[in-house]
Design an enzyme around this catalytic site. Structure first.
Site, PDB file in Angstrom:
ATOM      1  N   GLU A 224      28.890  44.206  32.437  1.00 49.98           N
ATOM      2  CA  GLU A 224      30.142  44.873  32.834  1.00 49.98           C
ATOM      3  C   GLU A 224      29.913  46.374  33.017  1.00 49.98           C
ATOM      4  O   GLU A 224      29.298  47.036  32.182  1.00 49.98           O
ATOM      5  CB  GLU A 224      31.291  44.623  31.849  1.00 49.98           C
ATOM      6  CG  GLU A 224      32.647  45.079  32.387  1.00 49.98           C
ATOM      7  CD  GLU A 224      32.995  44.517  33.776  1.00 49.98           C
ATOM      8  OE1 GLU A 224      32.491  45.068  34.774  1.00 49.98           O
ATOM      9  OE2 GLU A 224      33.769  43.537  33.849  1.00 49.98           O
ATOM     10  N   ASP A 299      35.624  41.011  37.061  1.00 47.74           N
ATOM     11  CA  ASP A 299      36.954  41.373  37.558  1.00 47.74           C
ATOM     12  C   ASP A 299      37.222  40.710  38.908  1.00 47.74           C
ATOM     13  O   ASP A 299      38.033  41.182  39.680  1.00 47.74           O
ATOM     14  CB  ASP A 299      37.070  42.895  37.658  1.00 47.74           C
ATOM     15  CG  ASP A 299      35.954  43.503  38.505  1.00 47.74           C
ATOM     16  OD1 ASP A 299      35.157  42.735  39.106  1.00 47.74           O
ATOM     17  OD2 ASP A 299      35.863  44.741  38.570  1.00 47.74           O
ATOM     18  N   ASP A 491      39.061  19.992  67.315  1.00 45.59           N
ATOM     19  CA  ASP A 491      38.791  21.378  67.727  1.00 45.59           C
ATOM     20  C   ASP A 491      37.417  21.860  67.250  1.00 45.59           C
ATOM     21  O   ASP A 491      36.881  22.842  67.770  1.00 45.59           O
ATOM     22  CB  ASP A 491      39.855  22.327  67.162  1.00 45.59           C
ATOM     23  CG  ASP A 491      41.237  22.075  67.737  1.00 45.59           C
ATOM     24  OD1 ASP A 491      41.365  21.268  68.678  1.00 45.59           O
ATOM     25  OD2 ASP A 491      42.198  22.687  67.221  1.00 45.59           O
TER      26      ASP A 491
END
Ligand SMILES: *[C@@H]1O[C@H](CO)[C@@H](O)[C@H](O)[C@H]1NC(C)=O
Ligand SMILES: *[C@@H]1O[C@H](CO)[C@@H](O)[C@H](O)[C@H]1NC(C)=O
Ligand SMILES: *[C@@H]1O[C@H](CO)[C@@H](O)[C@H](O)[C@H]1NC(C)=O
Length: 501
Positions: A224, A299, A491
């Site tokens: 972190e 995060d 498609d």
């Protein structure tokens, strides 16, 4: 005497066959999470490995091992997904603790692209590999793709010891934050230094403080607010650039001690790239929270790419000897890159081709381009020569992966079909890694049963699709207008013929 010998041999064989989590268990550091789409990680595991979600009807199927303790039954996936698209919706925890990985929710740094803010799920066909001669599928993480479990059971918290290993594709990475597997915040927000302990793989520079030697990719730790190859702020020359196709990556930590280890997942042993004290400034003691993530930062920073095949988290700090036995088991699983990324009609490199639309009432239209923009136009042998050229393409070896292909414009040599913000463009090859990857497509049997569908190599949940006259890489039921499920299969299927020009 003879039967005694046989018994001894049998015991030896069964010990050799022990899975990674059996080995960790014997070492006194049992798995508390065990994830793999390729194989059982316990000798006695016969439950579900992962779940796929089918685009045509949103039905799901669980994929199990072929036999107890064995490799995944990929044929179940292939049969279930035939005539549709499929995503990997759950990666089950084999440890019995229910630590399954599912679609990652929005986080403090980023929301996912889906309307509910969740990240993408991985396309189920992106990472085929062979395990001991059997085809299986890994988890191909494209940017904005992520998995998470914010309500874990038994994963290390605070400064508790843990070990983590994973097997990745050593050739699939980027610099974006963060292709991680491991321990993270339960809130999907950045709650401070030391709140994560995850394996990171890629060329991220950790804000300039974490790099190894060479130009990467590196195995590092995401702790972190920093990717660490050793102790901040010194980059660690002993953390090498990874060059093997399959890589075993390890991060483990205990109070004021942690290590990075790694090796080639197909041969040889592990090396220790760092082993020592924790970085300063909030990493000693650690404040681990015990959530589990894959493919994203703590995060939900979701710009990374990478491929995950298997990995575990343990309770306790595994010994090097235990990890070395796990590496032997990984090598004996025989990962090989020989599974085909393509299927369907043969499309030869060097061929000059045209792509005809298969959607009813549009079948006189071909993939063409007007300037940079790829579109569909009505083209025939009666069309003016310039239009015929605009709808003619040369098949080239895939710029980003030689097992797939790229399409060079015949009227603009040196320019290729590539996706950019999901739209197909004809752009000059600028020689970058990003361009090469964006210009690489893997042909597969037409999803509607006709011709060929073209899967984006870098976003394998997405395919060439015409929508309102323009071409996109589209997913069935994704967040964009061009992901509309109506007539998706038609498609996204094209008949390839010899070029007009
Ligand atoms: C499977 O093996 C693991 C360790 O190798 C053991 O802890 C677990 O109890 C076994 N499960 C069953 C159902 O036998
Ligand atoms: C599948 O679910 C998605 C999301 O809920 C929805 O948008 C889509 O229309 C569904 N598709 C089908 C074929 O039901
Ligand atoms: C094709 O066009 C015809 C007439 O133009 C129309 O009746 C038919 O519904 C169309 N079919 C589809 C599949 O759009």
């Amino acid at each position: 005497m003879l039967s005694w010998t046989v018994l001894t041999l049998a015991a030896t064989v069964s010990r050799v066959a022990a899975g990674p989590c059996d080995i960790y268990s014997s070492g006194g550091t049992p798995c508390v999470a065990a994830h793999s789409t390729t194989r059982a990680l316990y000798d006695n595991y016969s439950g579900s490995l992962y779940q796929v979600l089918r685009g045509s009807d949103n039905a799901t199927a669980d994929i199990k091992p072929l036999s107890t303790g064995g490799v995944a039954n990929a044929a179940t996936q292939d049969n279930f997904c035939k005539g549709s698209t499929c995503l990997i919706s759950i990666i089950y925890d084999q440890s019995g603790r229910g630590n399954h990985l599912t679609q990652a929710p929005p986080g403090g740094a980023a929301s996912g692209p889906n309307s509910n803010g969740y990240d993408y799920l991985a396309g189920a066909l992106g990472a085929p590999v062979m395990l001991n001669g059997q085809k299986v599928y890994g988890v191909f993480i494209s940017p904005y793709t992520g998995y998470r479990n914010d309500k874990p059971n038994g994963i290390a918290t605070g400064d508790e010891p843990e070990g983590i290993y994973a097997v990745f594709d050593g050739t699939h990475y980027n610099t974006g934050c963060c292709f991680d597997y491991g321990n993270a915040e339960t809130s999907a927000t950045d709650t401070g230094n030391g709140h994560m302990e995850a394996i990171y793989f890629g060329t991220g520079d950790g804000s300039g403080r974490g790099i190894g030697s060479g130009s990467g990719p590196w195995i590092m730790a995401d702790l972190e607010n920093g990717l660490f190859s050793g102790v901040d702020p010194i980059s660690n020359p002993a953390d090498p650039t990874i060059t093997s196709r399959f890589v075993t990556a390890i991060v483990k930590g205990e109070p004021n001690q942690w290590a990075i280890r790694g090796g080639d997942a197909t041969s040889g042993s592990l090396s220790t790239y760092y082993s020592g004290v924790r970085p300063a400034n909030g990493y000693n003691p650690m404040s681990k929270e015990g959530a589990i993530l894959l493919g994203i930062g703590g995060d939900n920073s979701n710009h990374a790419q990478g491929t995950f095949y298997e990995g575990v988290m343990t309770s306790g700090y595994p010994s090097d000897a235990t990890e070395n036995s796990v590496q032997s088991d990984i090598v004996s699983a025989k990962y090989a890159a020989t599974a085909s990324l393509t299927s369907g009609p043969t499309i030869n490199v060097g061929a000059k081709i045209a792509f005809r639309v298969t959607t009813p009432n549009y079948t006189n239209r071909y993939i063409a381009h007007t300037g940079d923009t790829v579109n569909t136009q009505a083209v025939s042998s009666e069309s003016i020569a310039s239009l015929q050229l605009q709808a003619s393409w040369t098949v080239r070896t895939g710029l980003g992966n030689s097992a797939c292909v790229s399409f060079e414009s015949m009227d603009t040599p040196g320019s290729f079909i590539r996706h950019s913000s999901y739209q197909l463009m004809v752009n000059a090859n600028d020689g970058t890694k990003l361009f090469a990857e964006d210009a690489t497509f893997c042909p597969q049997a037409g999803i509607n049963g006709e011709g060929t569908s073209f899967r984006s190599w870098s976003y394998p949940a997405r395919y060439f699709r015409h929508y309102n006259g323009l071409l996109y890489i589209a997913g069935n039921s994704g967040p964009h207008a061009f992901d509309n499920p109506a007539s998706f299969n038609d498609d996204a299927s094209f008949v390839v013929s010899t070029s007009f020009a």
